[in-house]
Design an enzyme around this catalytic site. Structure first.
Site, PDB file in Angstrom:
ATOM      1  N   GLY A  10      66.686  41.737   9.027  1.00  9.14           N
ATOM      2  CA  GLY A  10      66.969  42.952   8.241  1.00  9.14           C
ATOM      3  C   GLY A  10      67.623  42.605   6.912  1.00  9.14           C
ATOM      4  O   GLY A  10      68.444  43.372   6.375  1.00  9.14           O
ATOM      5  N   GLY A  13      68.075  44.916   3.655  1.00 15.00           N
ATOM      6  CA  GLY A  13      68.809  46.177   3.704  1.00 15.00           C
ATOM      7  C   GLY A  13      70.078  46.172   2.865  1.00 15.00           C
ATOM      8  O   GLY A  13      70.336  45.234   2.101  1.00 15.00           O
ATOM      9  N   GLN A  14      70.879  47.227   3.020  1.00  8.75           N
ATOM     10  CA  GLN A  14      72.085  47.395   2.199  1.00  8.75           C
ATOM     11  C   GLN A  14      73.048  46.219   2.385  1.00  8.75           C
ATOM     12  O   GLN A  14      73.568  45.685   1.400  1.00  8.75           O
ATOM     13  CB  GLN A  14      72.788  48.715   2.567  1.00  8.75           C
ATOM     14  CG  GLN A  14      73.917  49.078   1.615  1.00  8.75           C
ATOM     15  CD  GLN A  14      74.791  50.213   2.130  1.00  8.75           C
ATOM     16  OE1 GLN A  14      74.596  50.730   3.233  1.00  8.75           O
ATOM     17  NE2 GLN A  14      75.765  50.601   1.337  1.00  8.75           N
ATOM     18  N   ASP A  36      62.736  39.976   7.222  1.00  3.53           N
ATOM     19  CA  ASP A  36      62.694  41.443   7.280  1.00  3.53           C
ATOM     20  C   ASP A  36      61.249  41.855   7.526  1.00  3.53           C
ATOM     21  O   ASP A  36      60.351  41.012   7.484  1.00  3.53           O
ATOM     22  CB  ASP A  36      63.199  42.049   5.946  1.00  3.53           C
ATOM     23  CG  ASP A  36      63.728  43.479   6.099  1.00  3.53           C
ATOM     24  OD1 ASP A  36      62.966  44.349   6.539  1.00  3.53           O
ATOM     25  OD2 ASP A  36      64.905  43.729   5.778  1.00  3.53           O
ATOM     26  N   ASP A  49      59.360  40.754  12.371  1.00  2.00           N
ATOM     27  CA  ASP A  49      59.572  42.026  13.056  1.00  2.00           C
ATOM     28  C   ASP A  49      60.313  41.692  14.347  1.00  2.00           C
ATOM     29  O   ASP A  49      59.759  41.030  15.228  1.00  2.00           O
ATOM     30  CB  ASP A  49      58.203  42.677  13.354  1.00  2.00           C
ATOM     31  CG  ASP A  49      58.355  43.998  14.081  1.00  2.00           C
ATOM     32  OD1 ASP A  49      59.470  44.297  14.571  1.00  2.00           O
ATOM     33  OD2 ASP A  49      57.353  44.726  14.170  1.00  2.00           O
ATOM     34  N   TYR A 139      70.851  56.691  17.475  1.00  2.00           N
ATOM     35  CA  TYR A 139      71.471  55.525  16.822  1.00  2.00           C
ATOM     36  C   TYR A 139      72.726  55.099  17.594  1.00  2.00           C
ATOM     37  O   TYR A 139      72.884  53.939  17.973  1.00  2.00           O
ATOM     38  CB  TYR A 139      71.833  55.909  15.386  1.00  2.00           C
ATOM     39  CG  TYR A 139      72.568  54.874  14.567  1.00  2.00           C
ATOM     40  CD1 TYR A 139      72.017  53.628  14.309  1.00  2.00           C
ATOM     41  CD2 TYR A 139      73.817  55.172  14.007  1.00  2.00           C
ATOM     42  CE1 TYR A 139      72.689  52.696  13.515  1.00  2.00           C
ATOM     43  CE2 TYR A 139      74.488  54.251  13.213  1.00  2.00           C
ATOM     44  CZ  TYR A 139      73.926  53.011  12.971  1.00  2.00           C
ATOM     45  OH  TYR A 139      74.585  52.100  12.183  1.00  2.00           O
ATOM     46  N   LYS A 143      73.475  51.768  19.878  1.00  2.00           N
ATOM     47  CA  LYS A 143      74.542  50.855  19.454  1.00  2.00           C
ATOM     48  C   LYS A 143      75.592  50.649  20.558  1.00  2.00           C
ATOM     49  O   LYS A 143      76.188  49.578  20.644  1.00  2.00           O
ATOM     50  CB  LYS A 143      75.182  51.355  18.162  1.00  2.00           C
ATOM     51  CG  LYS A 143      74.277  51.176  16.943  1.00  2.00           C
ATOM     52  CD  LYS A 143      74.046  49.698  16.657  1.00  2.00           C
ATOM     53  CE  LYS A 143      73.409  49.478  15.316  1.00  2.00           C
ATOM     54  NZ  LYS A 143      73.389  48.059  14.929  1.00  2.00           N
TER      55      LYS A 143
HETATM   56  N1  NAD Z   1      75.395  50.442   5.847  1.00  2.00           N
HETATM   57  C1  NAD Z   1      76.285  51.082   6.594  1.00  2.00           C
HETATM   58  O1  NAD Z   1      76.966  52.007   6.105  1.00  2.00           O
HETATM   59  C2  NAD Z   1      76.497  50.658   8.024  1.00  2.00           C
HETATM   60  C3  NAD Z   1      77.546  51.276   8.726  1.00  2.00           C
HETATM   61  C4  NAD Z   1      77.741  50.937  10.040  1.00  2.00           C
HETATM   62  C5  NAD Z   1      76.974  49.967  10.652  1.00  2.00           C
HETATM   63  N2  NAD Z   1      75.964  49.363   9.954  1.00  2.00           N
HETATM   64  C6  NAD Z   1      75.131  48.372  10.665  1.00  2.00           C
HETATM   65  O2  NAD Z   1      74.899  47.217   9.875  1.00  2.00           O
HETATM   66  C7  NAD Z   1      73.590  46.700  10.131  1.00  2.00           C
HETATM   67  C8  NAD Z   1      72.818  46.583   8.843  1.00  2.00           C
HETATM   68  O3  NAD Z   1      72.803  47.853   8.227  1.00  2.00           O
HETATM   69  P1  NAD Z   1      72.236  48.141   6.761  1.00  2.00           P
HETATM   70  O4  NAD Z   1      73.085  49.197   6.191  1.00  2.00           O
HETATM   71  O5  NAD Z   1      72.016  46.896   6.031  1.00  2.00           O
HETATM   72  O6  NAD Z   1      70.856  48.823   7.157  1.00  2.00           O
HETATM   73  P2  NAD Z   1      69.564  49.071   6.238  1.00  2.00           P
HETATM   74  O7  NAD Z   1      68.841  50.219   6.836  1.00  2.00           O
HETATM   75  O8  NAD Z   1      69.939  49.117   4.813  1.00  2.00           O
HETATM   76  O9  NAD Z   1      68.741  47.728   6.496  1.00  2.00           O
HETATM   77  C9  NAD Z   1      68.135  47.455   7.729  1.00  2.00           C
HETATM   78  C10 NAD Z   1      66.979  46.529   7.474  1.00  2.00           C
HETATM   79  O10 NAD Z   1      66.294  46.320   8.711  1.00  2.00           O
HETATM   80  C11 NAD Z   1      64.923  46.235   8.434  1.00  2.00           C
HETATM   81  N3  NAD Z   1      64.143  46.518   9.644  1.00  2.00           N
HETATM   82  C12 NAD Z   1      63.805  47.701  10.172  1.00  2.00           C
HETATM   83  N4  NAD Z   1      63.027  47.530  11.245  1.00  2.00           N
HETATM   84  C13 NAD Z   1      62.889  46.186  11.415  1.00  2.00           C
HETATM   85  C14 NAD Z   1      62.218  45.378  12.357  1.00  2.00           C
HETATM   86  N5  NAD Z   1      61.498  45.910  13.347  1.00  2.00           N
HETATM   87  N6  NAD Z   1      62.314  44.034  12.236  1.00  2.00           N
HETATM   88  C15 NAD Z   1      63.016  43.474  11.212  1.00  2.00           C
HETATM   89  N7  NAD Z   1      63.662  44.192  10.281  1.00  2.00           N
HETATM   90  C16 NAD Z   1      63.607  45.535  10.398  1.00  2.00           C
HETATM   91  C17 NAD Z   1      64.670  47.260   7.318  1.00  2.00           C
HETATM   92  O11 NAD Z   1      63.482  46.965   6.627  1.00  2.00           O
HETATM   93  C18 NAD Z   1      65.945  47.110   6.488  1.00  2.00           C
HETATM   94  O12 NAD Z   1      65.725  46.227   5.405  1.00  2.00           O
HETATM   95  C19 NAD Z   1      72.964  47.650  11.165  1.00  2.00           C
HETATM   96  O13 NAD Z   1      73.132  47.119  12.452  1.00  2.00           O
HETATM   97  C20 NAD Z   1      73.773  48.916  11.014  1.00  2.00           C
HETATM   98  O14 NAD Z   1      73.803  49.639  12.220  1.00  2.00           O
HETATM   99  C21 NAD Z   1      75.706  49.702   8.646  1.00  2.00           C
END
Ligand code: NAD
Length: 310
Positions: A10, A13-14, A36, A49, A139, A143
């Protein structure tokens, strides 16, 4: 050995888009594999994936991965729009990562969790780690399962799984990924652009938050913490400060006096209503010395400064 070969799932992502450069700067570019399902502009990028068990196995084995930051997930709001996908990615994806880690003797698996594990029956203020975790979103349910599965693999098989419950994360480098706290980033971006904002939460929806530099520092500190100091494993609460949309709006008006927000709550309001207002992060402080640097004022100021420079 740990951190010799680091897989980030992933990674686009953010969090991943900021964690990959940080890991690369600490351990060296060649040691980090960003993966990703969406393409990332990076010569090291590998398509992975996490729901595809064979591909997970192959990539980990072939690259002799010893450390995994497992960030692939479907977040709260996106999960409500596609619960089946959320289950597959958040549960089956994690299961594949854990099984493959065992098989390939991976030394460390980091699995971020979330305040989404809490639910309407959880106390609202200063929520401890051990409390009622009965979430109402898919979600949150996935988790809670992820945290427990991580504990199980640690206790039963000795796999070094670690995780922390992030609050809403504020960042300016890459867009948020479909969570309930995304409004805060959107509101700041609109204010900086000189536009008004329509908020999908009510004025008084208080939620715990953290600035990305502290979120990165937290996951690195936990990853590098000495094993003997850890009493908890996959469910450390971490947070920095809490605010409501109205408080953010009035903070932004200090910089942009004509900025206004309309409040039009949608389905995400129910999610926000089920989450706590603040967390007790004392175990993270005690066990691996977590201490955030940015407060609310500093975070907003720094975000505005960086967004203006873009
Ligand atoms: N950003 C937040 O505010 C926040 C808050 C609490 C917890 N988290 C946790 O941190 C982790 C990362 O979060 P984030 O904010 O970067 O999420 P995000 O949604 O920005 O990024 C997640 C990434 O996972 C990828 N993805 C989706 N399905 C996939 C698959 N089948 N195989 C591989 N990649 C796949 C997406 O393309 C994306 O780039 C997560 O576990 C999330 O629960 C984030």
């Amino acid at each position: 050995m740990t951190f010799e070969k680091i897989l980030v799932t992933g990674a686009g992502g953010q969090i991943g888009s900021e964690l990959v450069p940080l890991l690369s700067s600490i351990f060296g570019e060649e040691r980090v594999i960003p993966s990703d399902v969406k393409e990332i502009k990076d010569k090291r990028f590998k398509y992975l994936d996490v729901t595809d068990k064979n591909s997970v196995d192959l990539l980990i084995e072939k690259n002799k991965v010893d450390t995994i930051f497992h960030l692939a997930a479907i977040l709260s709001a996106s999960g409500e729009n596609n619960p089946e996908l959320a289950y597959r990615v958040n549960v089956e994806g994690l299961h594949n990562i854990l099984n493959s880690s065992l098989k390939n003797k991976v030394n460390l698996v980091m699995i971020p969790s979330t305040i989404g594990v809490f639910g309407p029956e959880t106390p609202k203020e200063n929520v401890p780690i051990e409390t009622i975790t009965r979430p109402t979103t898919i979600y949150g349910i996935t988790k809670v399962l992820a945290e427990q599965l991580g504990y199980y693999y640690y206790r039963r098989f000795g796999l070094n799984v670690r995780g922390l419950r992030y609050p809403g994360l504020l960042s300016y480098k890459s867009p948020p990924g479909g969570g309930t706290t995304d409004y805060a980033i959107e509101m700041i971006i609109k204010a900086v652009k000189g536009e008004n904002y329509s908020c999908f939460l009510r004025q008084n929806s208080k939620l715990p938050m953290m600035y990305m530099p502290d979120a990165l520092e937290a996951i690195m500190k936990l990853a590098e913490a000495e094993d003997k100091n850890l009493k908890h494993r996959t469910d450390f609460n971490v947070s920095s400060f809490s605010f409501t949309p109205a408080e953010l709006e009035s903070k932004l008006r200090e910089y942009y006096p004509s900025f206004t927000v309309n409040y039009n709550p949608d389905f995400r309001q129910n999610i926000a209503d089920s989450w706590p207002w603040s967390l007790d992060s004392s175990a993270a402080k005690k066990e691996w010395n977590f201490s955030p640097s940015f407060n609310f004022d500093q975070t907003v100021k720094d975000m505005i400064y960086n967004l203006k420079g873009r």
